[in-house]
Design a protein around this motif. Structure first.
Motif, PDB file in Angstrom:
ATOM      1  N   GLU A 283      -7.342   9.100  -7.392  1.00  0.00           N
ATOM      2  CA  GLU A 283      -7.105   7.676  -7.203  1.00  0.00           C
ATOM      3  C   GLU A 283      -6.468   7.411  -5.840  1.00  0.00           C
ATOM      4  OE1 GLU A 283      -4.877   5.943 -10.338  1.00  0.00           O
ATOM      5  OE2 GLU A 283      -6.400   6.322 -11.879  1.00  0.00           O
TER       6      GLU A 283
ATOM      7  N   GLN B 152       0.823  -1.202   0.000  1.00  0.00           N
ATOM      8  CA  GLN B 152       0.000   0.000   0.000  1.00  0.00           C
ATOM      9  C   GLN B 152       0.861   1.259   0.000  1.00  0.00           C
ATOM     10  OE1 GLN B 152      -2.455  -0.629   3.466  1.00  0.00           O
ATOM     11  NE2 GLN B 152      -3.954  -1.875   2.340  1.00  0.00           N
TER      12      GLN B 152
ATOM     13  N   GLN C 280      -4.291   6.125   8.179  1.00  0.00           N
ATOM     14  CA  GLN C 280      -5.315   6.274   7.146  1.00  0.00           C
ATOM     15  C   GLN C 280      -6.089   7.581   7.339  1.00  0.00           C
ATOM     16  OE1 GLN C 280      -8.836   3.797   7.458  1.00  0.00           O
ATOM     17  NE2 GLN C 280      -8.894   3.494   5.224  1.00  0.00           N
TER      18      GLN C 280
ATOM     19  N   THR D 185      -8.369  -1.325   4.387  1.00  0.00           N
ATOM     20  CA  THR D 185      -8.865  -1.887   5.652  1.00  0.00           C
ATOM     21  C   THR D 185      -7.704  -1.936   6.650  1.00  0.00           C
ATOM     22  OG1 THR D 185     -10.471  -3.261   4.465  1.00  0.00           O
ATOM     23  CG2 THR D 185      -9.961  -3.862   6.756  1.00  0.00           C
TER      24      THR D 185
ATOM     25  N   GLN E 247      -9.193   7.681  -3.208  1.00  0.00           N
ATOM     26  CA  GLN E 247     -10.054   6.508  -3.252  1.00  0.00           C
ATOM     27  C   GLN E 247      -9.341   5.266  -2.722  1.00  0.00           C
ATOM     28  OE1 GLN E 247     -11.175   6.321  -7.369  1.00  0.00           O
ATOM     29  NE2 GLN E 247     -12.455   8.164  -7.271  1.00  0.00           N
ATOM     30  N   PHE E 248      -8.067   5.147  -3.044  1.00  0.00           N
ATOM     31  CA  PHE E 248      -7.282   4.007  -2.601  1.00  0.00           C
ATOM     32  C   PHE E 248      -7.168   3.970  -1.077  1.00  0.00           C
ATOM     33  CE2 PHE E 248      -3.002   2.395  -1.463  1.00  0.00           C
ATOM     34  CZ  PHE E 248      -3.167   1.064  -1.828  1.00  0.00           C
TER      35      PHE E 248
ATOM     36  N   VAL F 198      -9.134   5.510   1.129  1.00  0.00           N
ATOM     37  CA  VAL F 198     -10.452   5.321   1.742  1.00  0.00           C
ATOM     38  C   VAL F 198     -10.861   3.852   1.725  1.00  0.00           C
ATOM     39  CG1 VAL F 198     -12.913   5.815   1.462  1.00  0.00           C
ATOM     40  CG2 VAL F 198     -11.245   7.664   1.265  1.00  0.00           C
ATOM     41  N   SER F 199     -10.487   3.133   0.663  1.00  0.00           N
ATOM     42  CA  SER F 199     -10.895   1.726   0.520  1.00  0.00           C
ATOM     43  C   SER F 199     -10.033   0.758   1.322  1.00  0.00           C
ATOM     44  CB  SER F 199     -10.858   1.322  -0.953  1.00  0.00           C
ATOM     45  OG  SER F 199      -9.522   1.358  -1.459  1.00  0.00           O
TER      46      SER F 199
END
Length: 262
Positions: A142, A103, A161, A151, A145-146, A148-149
């Motif tokens: 992007e 990530q 995060q 976990t 969005q990355f 936020v998605s």
């Protein structure tokens, strides 16, 4: 009044163009008044009170200060927006270290792509005042969005995060401010008013000193030099992202992360 070609000139060439135009105005006024200052007209000209000179000079100074205030404000806002954007992106890069390696690598690559796109595509568009807020930057969108998605696996990643999302939001807001400032410039009404006031002062100098052409020429030359210098200073900084003296993308390039290994 100030066209694109003038704003894009190097400062020395811009100075030549502005000084030449201003001196040309002074010469036309000097020649016109000298030709008209004969007989009774000369006596009428000399009857005009020299007290008008300081009044018109003060008004011209106020016009310059009023115009320059906008220019300095726009320049400060543009610099602040770029610095804030760079700081926010730097925070994203640093906080990404708290994420899993895959990530972190993906996020760093997206930030790098955004900085490259901004420096090579968006900056020239801002210089031409064609940058738009209609579409969000793809790489930064992007990245948001990355993040936020994702976990999070532990409290540390949750904190990272949350802070990354906040920093990306700050970067997007700073970009919006940067593009808005790139549209700023001194409008034609202010330029015409500034030069009209200068013409009035030059005309009064020529009329008051019409009996002594040498004194008139010297006084008009000195004032025209002051006018051209003021206009050059304002014009060179008029558009914050245009011209030789402009805000560059260096703060963003300095924080650009390295490309991840494939």
């Amino acid at each position: 009044m100030m066209s694109d070609w003038l704003h894009n000139l190097p400062v020395p060439l811009m100075a030549i163009a502005i000084f030449a135009f201003t001196y040309l105005l002074a010469i036309i006024i000097f020649a016109s008044v000298s030709a008209l200052a004969t007989g009774e007209r000369a006596k009428s000209f000399q009857a005009i009170s020299p007290g008008m000179l300081p009044v018109l000079g003060i008004l011209f100074g106020l016009f310059v200060a009023f115009t320059a205030a906008q220019v300095w404000s726009d320049s400060d806002r543009g610099s602040a927006a770029v610095s804030r954007e760079a700081s926010a992106l730097r925070a994203v890069v640093l906080l990404a270290a708290g994420l899993p390696p895959e990530q972190e690598s993906r996020l760093r690559d997206l930030i790098r792509d955004y900085v490259e796109q901004t420096a090579t595509v968006e900056w020239p568009m801002m210089a031409r005042q064609t940058a738009s807020l209609r579409s969000a930057p793809i790489a930064l969108a992007e990245a948001l969005q990355f993040v936020v998605s994702m976990t999070p696996q532990n409290p540390g990643q949750q904190t990272a995060q949350r802070e990354i999302i906040s920093a990306l939001g700050s970067a997007l807001d700073a970009r919006r401010q940067r593009i808005i400032v790139s549209q700023a410039e001194v409008n034609s009404v202010k330029w015409w008013s500034l030069y009209l006031q200068a013409i009035c002062e030059l005309l009064v100098i020529a009329v008051v000193h019409c009996g002594n052409r040498l004194a008139s020429g010297i006084a008009m030359g000195l004032f025209a030099t002051g006018v051209a210098t003021s206009v050059l200073l304002i014009a060179a900084h008029d558009r914050p992202f245009t011209g030789q003296i402009s805000i560059g993308p260096e703060p963003l390039l300095q924080i650009m992360p390295g490309k991840s290994a494939s």
